[in-house]
Design an enzyme around this catalytic site. Structure first.
Site, PDB file in Angstrom:
ATOM      1  N   HIS A 221      32.943  42.455  37.001  1.00  0.00           N
ATOM      2  CA  HIS A 221      32.854  43.524  36.063  1.00  0.00           C
ATOM      3  C   HIS A 221      33.861  43.914  35.167  1.00  0.00           C
ATOM      4  CE1 HIS A 221      29.533  44.590  33.483  1.00  0.00           C
ATOM      5  NE2 HIS A 221      29.938  46.103  33.039  1.00  0.00           N
TER       6      HIS A 221
ATOM      7  N   GLU B  39      29.479  39.618  39.684  1.00  0.00           N
ATOM      8  CA  GLU B  39      29.127  40.721  38.926  1.00  0.00           C
ATOM      9  C   GLU B  39      28.232  41.397  39.842  1.00  0.00           C
ATOM     10  OE1 GLU B  39      29.490  42.019  34.755  1.00  0.00           O
ATOM     11  OE2 GLU B  39      30.550  39.609  33.806  1.00  0.00           O
TER      12      GLU B  39
ATOM     13  N   SER C 189      29.361  43.937  28.170  1.00  0.00           N
ATOM     14  CA  SER C 189      28.573  45.026  28.708  1.00  0.00           C
ATOM     15  C   SER C 189      27.609  45.389  28.019  1.00  0.00           C
ATOM     16  CB  SER C 189      29.142  46.469  30.030  1.00  0.00           C
ATOM     17  OG  SER C 189      28.830  47.035  30.916  1.00  0.00           O
TER      18      SER C 189
END
Length: 270
Positions: free
Chosen positions: A251, A216, A154
């Site tokens: 995610h 995601e 991320s």
């Protein structure tokens, strides 16, 4: 300078080192998993992993299983970098360490409407890695300087791209998990442009792995898919880029799959 204090960690071959580093004298927790027995002739390959408290146990256990002889990879030294809070994702600290300075108006609104924590310290954190953490690890263990990997997820994935595009000499393997390329209206794309022009002059052999879960956010999946295309001109210039998409993973759930793929990426020999 860093101050070091070794603590007992509840697994064989694992320990925690507390350091203070950088001009802010910020505290970091280094979670180490180191093999037993004799090091390979060239030293241990090293994987530096950001958000250490989120990834350490999964990565260390996967490494323990995947380096078993006679058919496993070479033993690897894991250095997971975490924060004093012990939280899997310390938003305040990681927001500063993993992001580049950008204009505030270029930032997306946060889901809860709150202001962004302090940001823009990626250059300073790279200095800490290069000048303090990596030399300390090389002083404690024999390391293979031709197999030095970094992984981030991320914001950490954004940082890995920033590290490759601005200091490609620092690591040999860069693994960007679900990178937040949108930061600062795609500031990292501008870094990529400069990198594409400069990299052929450096005579380096580097590898980049991008991982993403298919469930995601759409823009993150699309951005991850763009990276191999944007870096395509460097395919014959010493940069090897690969994309790993994990079906049905979001995610957060993508992390174990990404960490398993990271080991193959970082440790597989040509």
């Amino acid at each position: 300078m860093s101050s070091i204090r070794e603590l007992t960690y509840p697994h064989q071959g694992c320990e925690e080192i507390v350091i203070t580093a950088g001009p802010r004298k910020a505290e970091y927790r280094l979670l180490l998993s180191h093999p037993s027995g004799e090091a390979p002739p060239d030293g241990y390959p090293v994987i530096y992993a950001l958000d250490g408290h989120a990834v350490f146990h999964t990565l260390a256990e996967a490494a323990r299983l995947q380096t078993r002889k006679p058919h496993g990879f070479d033993p690897v030294l894991i250095v997971a970098i975490g924060y004093p809070s012990g939280e899997p994702f310390d938003m305040i600290r990681r927001c500063y360490d993993f992001t580049m300075p950008v204009e505030e108006e270029t930032l997306l609104k946060r889901p809860d409407g709150s202001a962004w924590p302090e940001y823009g310290g990626a250059g300073s954190f790279l200095d800490i890695l290069q000048k303090e953490i990596m030399p300390m690890i090389a002083g404690l263990f024999p390391v293979d300087r031709q197999r030095q990997a970094i992984f981030g997820h991320s914001f950490g994935g954004l940082f890995v791209l920033h590290a490759l595009f601005t200091r490609p000499e620092l690591f040999t393997h860069y693994a960007a998990g679900s990178p937040s390329a949108w930061w600062g209206d795609y500031e990292v794309w501008r870094e990529l442009e400069a990198f594409t022009a400069e990299y052929p002059l450096l005579d380096l052999q580097r590898k980049l792995l991008i991982t993403i879960g298919t469930d995601e956010l759409d823009h993150m999946v699309k951005d991850a898919g763009k990276l191999p295309m944007l870096l395509g001109p460097l395919a014959g210039q010493g940069l090897e880029v690969s994309l790993a998409e994990f079906s049905g993973e979001n995610h957060v759930s993508v992390l174990p799959a990404a960490l398993s793929r990271l080991l193959k990426f970082a440790l597989e020999k040509q």
